[in-house]
Structures are given as structure tokens and as C-alpha cells.
Design a protein around this motif. Sequence first.
Motif, short mmCIF file in Angstrom:
data_model
loop_
_atom_site.label_atom_id
_atom_site.label_comp_id
_atom_site.label_asym_id
_atom_site.label_seq_id
_atom_site.Cartn_x
_atom_site.Cartn_y
_atom_site.Cartn_z
N LEU A 1 -6.10 14.50 48.34
CA LEU A 1 -4.77 14.53 47.73
C LEU A 1 -3.75 15.15 48.67
O LEU A 1 -2.62 14.69 48.78
CB LEU A 1 -4.81 15.30 46.41
CG LEU A 1 -5.51 14.63 45.22
CD1 LEU A 1 -5.57 15.57 44.03
CD2 LEU A 1 -4.82 13.32 44.84
N GLY A 2 -4.17 16.20 49.38
CA GLY A 2 -3.29 16.81 50.37
C GLY A 2 -2.95 15.84 51.48
O GLY A 2 -1.80 15.77 51.93
N ALA B 1 0.71 22.36 44.42
CA ALA B 1 1.30 23.58 43.87
C ALA B 1 2.44 23.26 42.90
O ALA B 1 2.72 24.05 41.99
CB ALA B 1 1.82 24.46 45.00
N THR B 2 3.07 22.12 43.07
CA THR B 2 4.23 21.78 42.24
C THR B 2 3.96 20.62 41.27
O THR B 2 4.76 20.38 40.38
CB THR B 2 5.44 21.41 43.13
OG1 THR B 2 5.09 20.28 43.94
CG2 THR B 2 5.81 22.57 44.03
N ALA C 1 -3.88 26.43 33.65
CA ALA C 1 -4.70 25.60 34.54
C ALA C 1 -6.14 25.47 34.05
O ALA C 1 -7.00 25.01 34.80
CB ALA C 1 -4.68 26.19 35.95
N ARG C 2 -6.38 25.83 32.82
CA ARG C 2 -7.76 25.84 32.31
C ARG C 2 -8.26 24.40 32.14
O ARG C 2 -7.58 23.55 31.57
CB ARG C 2 -7.81 26.58 30.99
CG ARG C 2 -9.20 27.00 30.54
CD ARG C 2 -9.12 28.17 29.58
NE ARG C 2 -8.69 29.39 30.26
CZ ARG C 2 -8.20 30.46 29.63
NH1 ARG C 2 -8.06 30.43 28.31
NH2 ARG C 2 -7.85 31.53 30.30
#
Length: 454
Positions: free
Chosen positions: A328-329, A336-337, A369-370
Motif C-alpha cells: 500500500l505504501g 496515516a491519513t 483502530a480496533r
Amino acid sequence: MDIRRPDIVSTTLADGEEPRGTPTRVLVVVPVRSSRRGEGADAPSRSATAKRDEAVGLAAAIDLEVTEAVIVTLNEPRPATLIGKGKVEELAGLVTAHDAGLVFVDAALSPVQQRNLEKAWKAKVVDRTGLILEIFGRRARTKEGGLQVELAHLSYQKSRLVRSWTHLERQRGGFGFLGGPGETQIEADRRMIQERITRIERELEQVTRTRRLHRQSRRRVPYPIIALVGYTNAGKSTLFNALTTGGVLAQDLLFATLDPTLRQMRLPRGTKAILSDTVGFISDLPTMLVAAFRATLEEVIEADVILHVRDVSHGDTEAQAADVKAILGDLGVDQATRTIIEVWNKVDLLDPESREAARNRAERHEPEARPHFVSAITGEGLEALLSAVEDKLRAAHDRMTVTVAAADGATLHWIHENAEVEAREALDSGETRVTLRIAPAKRDQLERRLAQAS
């Protein structure tokens, strides 16, 4: 099936046709580094057994008959053969004993290493990149998918042509190592290969433009995009079928889905959305495949919500998740956003003790973020997941109150179709006051309609 040099291709199978005759016998060799020097201390470890199982799964994905899978421990890679001389000789005996016509080395081999191993083992050798390309070639069903695979394969093949000109011949359809779908004739000339690559890139540019137009048309009647991503065989297609009308191939098979699929769906409180299923990721995914499939993966890049589907029952789930995040990066997704929800799938395969351990791991995440525990097979957790997705989408919507003229029934109907109505009040003047939540892209449309009616 005829196994020959990587630059000579066997006869192409017709669409839907199954391979005939005796399956190719393959010896699987899994090199594993004895140390993890140079890797971050926090990098999730991948067990040798899991590597071996994945390598066997890759071979099984194109109906190869695995005779044996051997884990080879490496202290340092050898420039000539990757593995040591003694181990090369030992494996040569296994190739002969099993009458294997193919050896799959689950690592990236240089052209020199591949050629030397073929000489030592007197068998065709395919590395990890080559086999993944072959699987993609078998799975592609659309013209776009075929072009993307062919582009990646030609880029790979071009690097294999060094000092190999005499082994090239005019080919009849196909571009895979083991034979497969294809439509090009690769000549013994690097310039010809580059010209074909250029033509495919132009066609894929047109695909990108077409997808961009489709996205623009969706924005005019914009539905939010929810994209499924995850490691191959994490259960994305089964989840896709459970959340929509389905129809996507869902098998316990690596890379069962290649061509992207989009379906409209309705969330619990009525929000309409589009769900996108994508090709599964895998560790050491060839860079040329990431580049070739970028047009397809643009649905992920521009998605409103990304569902990262994980096989929580897999022993290497943490390492698989790290691989997905790395890809994905590479695609430019700023994690992060972006709105990303982790979906821990296949909880039905967990015993009570493992399920409790997974719950404890999940509890260590921040509430926002769970992860969500689901089973695409039994339906467990799906309603809660969809509600969480809708909450994420609603959080990005604007809340506003508008007044609609008594005669403007069309705008009132449009509001109910395109926004979430929280309250509606009939005024003495005959007008209707509506409190609603609406996507920013649709707010402009609503304001224009109200301005025209006033």
C-alpha cells in the motif's frame, strides 16, 4: 505439458480449457536465511514452515504436481547458484529421484543463477517472480488483465535475454514459462520486445483514462468506494460475495481473483456504496506487477474506505499484514491519513483459546483502530463491520438543514436518494425543512438545485 527454456513457450490453452495429460512434476526449493541481519528488530518473523506451505500453494495454483518441498538454510547467498555447491548436488539427486521436469526456487534468481542451476539439475528452473507471473497469466480473463500480465512478463523476460539470443524462436501465442494465455509473438530482438512493451503501455494508458472517466461519472452521482485489500487467500472474495450479490470466484487458492470486480451495495442505514474486490498481495510481489496493475489498483488508491482483510487463523498473519502495508505504501496510500479498517477474517477456524488470544491482541489497539472479527463463511460480525464502515463514511459527511419549496418535490426526492435524512418538518408555508447528512461532493449539487428553485 512441455517444459522448455523460459524464453520458449508451449502451446497456449484456450479460455477455460484445462491442462491435458500428466501434470508437470515439480520439486519445490525454499531458501531461508539463517539470520535476519539488516532487518528491523520489530519486523514480523515469517516461519520457514509457512514459507514452504506458501511455496507449495503457489505451485498448486497452476496445477503442478509437487513431489517434495525442501527447505534450504542459507548463511550467505552464492552469486553463481544462490545455494551452496553441496546442496546443489544433493538437490540434483532429488530431481533425478523424483523425475522432476521443473524445479521451483522460492526466491529471486538472477539470470546467471537460473542458468547455472538448470545445467546442474538438468531441469527447467523457475524462480518466485517467474511463477507468480505464470499464475497471473493463467488467471487473467479480461483484455486489460492480459495486457497487464503481459507487460510485467515482458519486462521480466527482457532481463533474461542477456546472452540467450540463440535460444529464442518465433512463438505461437502465449508468453508464460509453462504455457498460458497470451497474444504476442516475441522475436529474438530486444528492440522488438521494447516496441511491444511500448504499445502495451499505450493501451494501458487508455485503460487508465477510461477508469478515470468512470470515476468522474460516479462522482456525478457519487457513491463512496469501499475497497477490499489483503494478502492472497485471506478471504476477500468470499467476503465480497457475502456483502454483495457475489458471483466472484472464491476458492482456497492463491490468486483466485485477478481481475477487479465492483458491485453496488447498501449499508445498514441505507447508504449506497460501491464495493471493490482486488487482486491479493503477496510477499516479494514482483515490482513490475505492482507497476503493471497500478491502473487496476487505482480503485484502492482513491477509495473512501479501505478494508484490510486478514486471515487471522494463519500462523503468519502479522507478517502478511506487514507485506500488505508495505505494498500500500508503494502504491502511494498514506496510511496515516486514510480510513483503513482491519478485518480479521476466518474467526470460525479459531479454537476458543486462539480466539481469546486474538481478542487480547485486538484490545491492545486504539478504539478507533480496533480490528473487526468476522467470518465471511458464517456471517459472524458482518453487520457490525458494515455499521462501522457507514459510521466512517458518515463522519466525513456534512450536516446541514435546508428548506425545500412546496412545489419542488423533485429536490425532496433527490435528497432522500442521495443523502441521509435525520429529520423532516412540514412548515405552515407549505415548505419542508430537512436536516440531513450529505457527502461533500453531493453538497454542491444540492445547493445548486436549491438556488435554481429559489
